[in-house]
Design a protein around this motif. Structure first.
Motif, PDB file in Angstrom:
ATOM      1  N   ARG A   1       3.823  78.876  25.603  1.00 41.77           N
ATOM      2  CA  ARG A   1       2.655  78.255  26.018  1.00 41.77           C
ATOM      3  C   ARG A   1       2.675  77.871  27.363  1.00 41.77           C
ATOM      4  NH1 ARG A   1       2.531  80.549  21.566  1.00 41.77           N
ATOM      5  NH2 ARG A   1       1.249  80.551  19.746  1.00 41.77           N
TER       6      ARG A   1
ATOM      7  N   GLU B   1      -1.387  71.072  19.316  1.00 41.33           N
ATOM      8  CA  GLU B   1      -1.533  70.994  18.025  1.00 41.33           C
ATOM      9  C   GLU B   1      -1.617  72.343  17.443  1.00 41.33           C
ATOM     10  OE1 GLU B   1      -4.919  67.406  18.200  1.00 41.33           O
ATOM     11  OE2 GLU B   1      -5.491  69.464  17.681  1.00 41.33           O
TER      12      GLU B   1
ATOM     13  N   ARG C   1      -5.995  77.063  14.485  1.00 40.26           N
ATOM     14  CA  ARG C   1      -6.309  76.254  14.832  1.00 40.26           C
ATOM     15  C   ARG C   1      -5.879  75.470  16.141  1.00 40.26           C
ATOM     16  NH1 ARG C   1      -6.281  72.307   9.652  1.00 40.26           N
ATOM     17  NH2 ARG C   1      -4.210  73.648   9.478  1.00 40.26           N
ATOM     18  N   GLU C   2      -4.885  76.140  16.972  1.00 41.00           N
ATOM     19  CA  GLU C   2      -4.030  75.681  17.908  1.00 41.00           C
ATOM     20  C   GLU C   2      -5.120  75.354  19.025  1.00 41.00           C
ATOM     21  OE1 GLU C   2      -1.109  77.589  21.209  1.00 41.00           O
ATOM     22  OE2 GLU C   2      -0.808  78.388  19.391  1.00 41.00           O
ATOM     23  N   ARG C   3      -4.502  73.994  19.470  1.00 36.63           N
ATOM     24  CA  ARG C   3      -5.164  73.213  20.409  1.00 36.63           C
ATOM     25  C   ARG C   3      -4.380  72.580  21.621  1.00 36.63           C
ATOM     26  NH1 ARG C   3      -9.672  68.401  20.233  1.00 36.63           N
ATOM     27  NH2 ARG C   3      -7.615  67.424  18.958  1.00 36.63           N
ATOM     28  N   ARG C   4      -4.731  72.261  22.550  1.00 37.23           N
ATOM     29  CA  ARG C   4      -3.818  71.527  23.712  1.00 37.23           C
ATOM     30  C   ARG C   4      -4.892  70.388  24.137  1.00 37.23           C
ATOM     31  NH1 ARG C   4      -1.395  75.384  27.736  1.00 37.23           N
ATOM     32  NH2 ARG C   4      -1.023  73.494  28.884  1.00 37.23           N
ATOM     33  N   ILE C   5      -4.266  69.369  24.452  1.00 38.32           N
ATOM     34  CA  ILE C   5      -4.926  68.154  24.891  1.00 38.32           C
ATOM     35  C   ILE C   5      -3.928  67.598  26.142  1.00 38.32           C
ATOM     36  CG2 ILE C   5      -5.936  65.721  24.511  1.00 38.32           C
ATOM     37  CD1 ILE C   5      -5.789  66.521  21.534  1.00 38.32           C
TER      38      ILE C   5
ATOM     39  N   ASN D   1       1.408  67.974  15.447  1.00 44.84           N
ATOM     40  CA  ASN D   1       1.551  68.105  16.906  1.00 44.84           C
ATOM     41  C   ASN D   1       2.981  68.035  17.415  1.00 44.84           C
ATOM     42  OD1 ASN D   1       1.709  65.517  18.662  1.00 44.84           O
ATOM     43  ND2 ASN D   1       0.553  64.978  16.665  1.00 44.84           N
TER      44      ASN D   1
END
Length: 416
Positions: free
Chosen positions: A126, A188, A194-198, A214
């Protein structure tokens, strides 16, 4: 593909009966055909609540949940040797996973391991990072102070989180250590729907809506004036809290070179003082282990504080006076005696504890200690050296050389 388990009566020639199957964030639907076959053939299924909840409600096979201590769960699995047991694990079971624990207790010829992509591999894909060029570590059940050993300018770190609170803990630690401008990316549910990045900086981190599952990617950015402790032995004396019982920087570097740590080896640091020798032994490689033996109460606290600050919180500290305190300790690969060499039976106990090929290094600054060292040298041989260090210090308006107390060092290998 169908896998057939053949169980032999001779326990010394077991065919694979235990399978360890890695699962991605999407659950059982992403299993390979081999993983599906191993799971379908199992009579016992082992995993955490999240993994076992993926099974159909009508699945009536025996289930074993992980519980603490983990050794109890491992023993439950071993008691079922000969049955078809399938362990469900996250990602790659051999990357900070349960597979590492199980292969230490069960021969690999009795196990089949089917990994899924690791969190680290997914994170690198990623971010466009090379996995061979990043520092990786897990904070799952491990102290956050481990980060202190891998912080340096422009370092790229990948960290497995224990839960949703870990990113905030990491951000606070980075800021405290002078890396507040470091870039953080929380990833996450990698590989799932449900993949997500913060994203954010350590000093400005305020995200709270984070999934328990995470990982954290960190690009370290330090303040311009920050000095980084080197990986090589001989950290500045100011890196340590101490009461004067400190092996000085130059002598420490020579001593660590004489001890010659190798990955996975164990050191006894006898009369550890502030713990500098054991700490720098462990900093040489994350697989190195050390036991610091010290009787003085305030020095025990110095050892603990220094180990945390310098990224070796797993340093084992034993309170007590050698040689009595050395009883029942695991066998070391090397022993350092920094003081107390004249204590009755100390050298005898240390020499007996070493395995063949083990290394003993002792430093002495008193005549009495040197005399004892010479007597042992005459019996066992080895190498004796005299270390004399002078440092330039002000003498009025000028500089002069101030000599440190000379140190006599004995290095000896136990013969095979």
């Amino acid at each position: 593909m169908t896998m057939i388990f053949l169980i032999m009566s001779d326990q010394d020639q077991q065919y694979p009966w235990l399978s360890i199957v890695g699962i991605g964030d999407n659950g059982l639907e992403d299993l390979t055909s081999v993983g599906r076959s191993l799971l379908s053939l199992a009579s016992v299924i082992v995993g955490g609540e999240r993994h076992l909840a993926m099974l159909p409600a009508e699945d009536k096979r025996e289930k074993l949940f992980w519980h603490s201590p983990i050794e109890d769960s491992v023993n439950e699995i071993i008691r079922r040797r000969g049955q078809a047991v399938c362990v469900l694990a996250s990602g790659d079971p051999m990357c900070y996973g349960i597979g590492v624990t199980l292969t230490r207790q069960i021969p690999i010829n009795e196990i089949i391991i089917i990994p899924s992509p690791s969190t680290f591999s997914l994170a690198c894909s990623r971010l466009g990072w090379s996995l061979t060029e990043v520092e990786t570590l897990s904070l799952c059940g491990r102290p956050p102070a481990l980060l202190n050993a891998v912080l340096y300018q422009r370092a790229k770190l990948l960290v497995l989180s224990a839960d949703r609170k870990t990113p905030a803990i990491v951000a606070q630690l980075l800021t405290k250590q002078g890396f507040g401008e470091s870039q953080m990316v929380v990833l996450e549910h990698l590989g799932g729907t449900r993949e997500r990045r913060i994203e954010g900086t350590a000093c400005g981190w305020n995200a709270t809506d984070i999934a328990d599952l995470n990982a954290i990617a960190i690009t370290c950015i330090s303040s311009p004036t920050l000095c980084f402790p080197p990986r090589l032995p001989g950290l500045p004396d100011l890196a340590y809290r101490h009461d004067g019982q400190l092996t000085k920087r130059e002598v420490r570097a020579i001593t660590l070179a004489a001890l010659a740590p190798l990955p996975g080896q164990l050191l006894w640091d006898v009369g550890a003082g502030c713990g500098s020798i054991g700490i720098e032994w462990m900093r040489s490689d994350r697989r190195c282990q050390s036991i610091a033996i010290e009787q003085h109460p305030s020095r025990l606290q110095y050892i603990a504080d220094n180990a945390t600050a310098l990224g070796t919180p797993n340093l084992k500290i034993v309170e007590g006076k050698a040689p009595i305190a050395l009883q029942d300790l695991p066998q070391p690969n090397a022993i350092f005696i920094g003081g107390g060499i004249t204590v009755p039976e100390l050298l005898e106990t240390c020499w007996q504890a070493l395995p063949s090929g083990g290394r003993l290094v002792a430093n002495a600054v008193t005549v009495e200690s040197e005399l004892m060292m010479f007597q042992w040298y005459s019996q066992l041989g080895g190498e004796l050296i005299r270390i004399g260090i002078q440092r330039a210090e002000p003498v009025g308006k000028f500089l002069g050389w101030k000599a440190m107390a000379p140190v006599t060092q004995w290095v000896v290998l136990k013969p095979y």
